[in-house]
Design a protein around this motif. Structure first.
Motif, PDB file in Angstrom:
ATOM      1  N   HIS A 111       0.691  -1.314   0.074  1.00  0.00           N
ATOM      2  CA  HIS A 111       0.042  -0.164  -0.064  1.00  0.00           C
ATOM      3  C   HIS A 111       0.880   1.206   0.035  1.00  0.00           C
ATOM      4  CE1 HIS A 111      -4.093  -1.461   0.331  1.00  0.00           C
ATOM      5  NE2 HIS A 111      -3.668  -2.297   1.237  1.00  0.00           N
ATOM      6  N   LEU A 112       1.802   1.134   0.823  1.00  0.00           N
ATOM      7  CA  LEU A 112       2.709   2.360   0.830  1.00  0.00           C
ATOM      8  C   LEU A 112       3.489   2.588  -0.642  1.00  0.00           C
ATOM      9  CD1 LEU A 112       4.740   1.750   4.034  1.00  0.00           C
ATOM     10  CD2 LEU A 112       2.851   3.359   3.646  1.00  0.00           C
ATOM     11  N   ARG A 114       2.026   1.892  -3.574  1.00  0.00           N
ATOM     12  CA  ARG A 114       1.069   2.512  -4.330  1.00  0.00           C
ATOM     13  C   ARG A 114       0.741   3.842  -3.751  1.00  0.00           C
ATOM     14  NH1 ARG A 114      -4.162   2.872  -3.272  1.00  0.00           N
ATOM     15  NH2 ARG A 114      -4.132   1.767  -1.239  1.00  0.00           N
ATOM     16  N   LEU A 115       0.758   4.329  -2.711  1.00  0.00           N
ATOM     17  CA  LEU A 115       0.375   5.645  -2.144  1.00  0.00           C
ATOM     18  C   LEU A 115       1.269   6.765  -2.818  1.00  0.00           C
ATOM     19  CD1 LEU A 115      -1.115   5.339   1.277  1.00  0.00           C
ATOM     20  CD2 LEU A 115      -2.504   5.738  -0.880  1.00  0.00           C
ATOM     21  N   VAL A 118       0.946   9.224  -5.810  1.00  0.00           N
ATOM     22  CA  VAL A 118       0.448  10.450  -5.772  1.00  0.00           C
ATOM     23  C   VAL A 118       0.788  11.367  -6.959  1.00  0.00           C
ATOM     24  CG1 VAL A 118       1.711  11.566  -4.161  1.00  0.00           C
ATOM     25  CG2 VAL A 118      -0.966  11.967  -4.171  1.00  0.00           C
ATOM     26  N   PHE A 128       4.819  14.443   1.609  1.00  0.00           N
ATOM     27  CA  PHE A 128       4.190  13.040   1.979  1.00  0.00           C
ATOM     28  C   PHE A 128       4.755  11.832   1.279  1.00  0.00           C
ATOM     29  CE2 PHE A 128       0.663  10.247   0.404  1.00  0.00           C
ATOM     30  CZ  PHE A 128       0.187   9.939   1.486  1.00  0.00           C
ATOM     31  N   LEU A 132       6.315   8.445   3.262  1.00  0.00           N
ATOM     32  CA  LEU A 132       6.160   7.110   2.729  1.00  0.00           C
ATOM     33  C   LEU A 132       7.261   6.360   2.602  1.00  0.00           C
ATOM     34  CD1 LEU A 132       3.181   7.545   0.510  1.00  0.00           C
ATOM     35  CD2 LEU A 132       3.120   7.004   2.836  1.00  0.00           C
TER      36      LEU A 132
END
Lengths: 166, 166
Positions: A111-112, A114-115, A118, A128, A132
């Motif tokens: 998930h990290l 993927r985020l 952004v 941000f 991550l």
DNA sequence: CAATACTTTCAGTATTTATTGAAAATTTGT
DNA sequence: ACAAATTTTCAATAAATACTGAAAGTATTG
């Protein structure tokens, strides 16, 4: 203190400790029970020792098997299944680590990553994604070190590194 | 993906991850919210962002302060208290480790030592105390290694050991 | 010092999580 | 193939945990 008392206390200690770390309390108690038991135990033995239902005993025993912390054994001339715990605490720790990594750390890392995809042009996106990345690096480092720790006993080179830290 | 979306997802991810590890979900979400926020936030801001009550916001913010994961800051010309998170994830990890050690590991170790004082002449006492000793040694080793890990950035010698593991 | 702004507390309530126990499914022995 | 023994499932229930919101407590301002 009598051995039986000490066993009893250990079982409760392990249960409470487990539940503070997100492990079901009863599952931790079943584990502790099998750890202190000299012999393999049946579902009925476990129900009896911990005053839990058949369903609960069965569920927790099976869950402990998926963690590779206990084994099914059969007793000659008995139809029941018996269970015994892996007694090597080093091995226990390895297996808990391995399983939590597989079940929780890896999905988190996924998930990290993927985020991090952004929109990069928004204000604040940079700090941000940096955060991550920092979390990833951190988890990765802990992971590497724990791998090393786990291999220490099997490998003279890593073992000697660990001994440096004493 | 928009930054706001990513923030939202991160907050929920952190909350779920936390709750799997025995940390209150809302507390983890408040932590994540402050981690992604550029500015310090008031209790009202937090209530609003996470749709939680004033009581909940207050409780979780104070708990996060006892973990040293967030700080109280004041804004000139504003009577409210504002909060901001420690943003250095390395520092965050150190503080979580330190706090869990103090609150959970140390009491556990104390009990293990106590249980080792069981009557030594009963059959089975030896294997029981051996197991307790093994757990102690294991926790102690993990502890030493994590200490080292935590000092790696501050110390060239330990840092070079860590780099060996990459 | 009284009004106002803000923070804390906690009893009641809601939510989440775990447990029970009896029925269904499965396995084993004859 | 049947019956007995054992294991598994899961809907209902209980227990643990977390949250709310309003009231009480504190601090600040003019």
């Amino acid at each position: 203190m009598k051995l039986k008392e000490a066993h009893y206390e250990f079982i409760h200690l392990w249960g409470n400790f487990g539940s503070q770390w997100g492990i079901n309390k009863t599952m931790a108690q079943v584990h502790a029970l099998l750890l202190v038991s000299e012999d393999a135990m049946s579902t009925d033995d476990i129900m009896d020792a911990l005053s839990i239902s058949r369903g609960g005993a069965n569920m927790n025993v099976r869950e402990l098997m998926t963690w590779n912390l206990i084994y099914k054994v059969s007793k000659l001339g008995d139809r029941k299944e018996f269970f015994e715990a892996e007694k090597d605490m080093w091995e226990v720790s390895k297996r808990i680590t391995r399983e939590r990594k597989r079940r929780e750390i890896e999905p988190l890392m996924h998930h990290l990553v993927r985020l991090k995809r952004v929109d990069k042009n928004e204000k604040g996106a940079e700090s941000f994604t940096k955060m991550l990345g920092d979390i990833e690096r951190l988890v990765d480092r802990v992971d590497k070190v724990s791998d090393t720790l786990m291999r220490a006993e099997e490998n003279a080179f890593f073992g000697s590194i660990i001994r440096l830290l004493k």
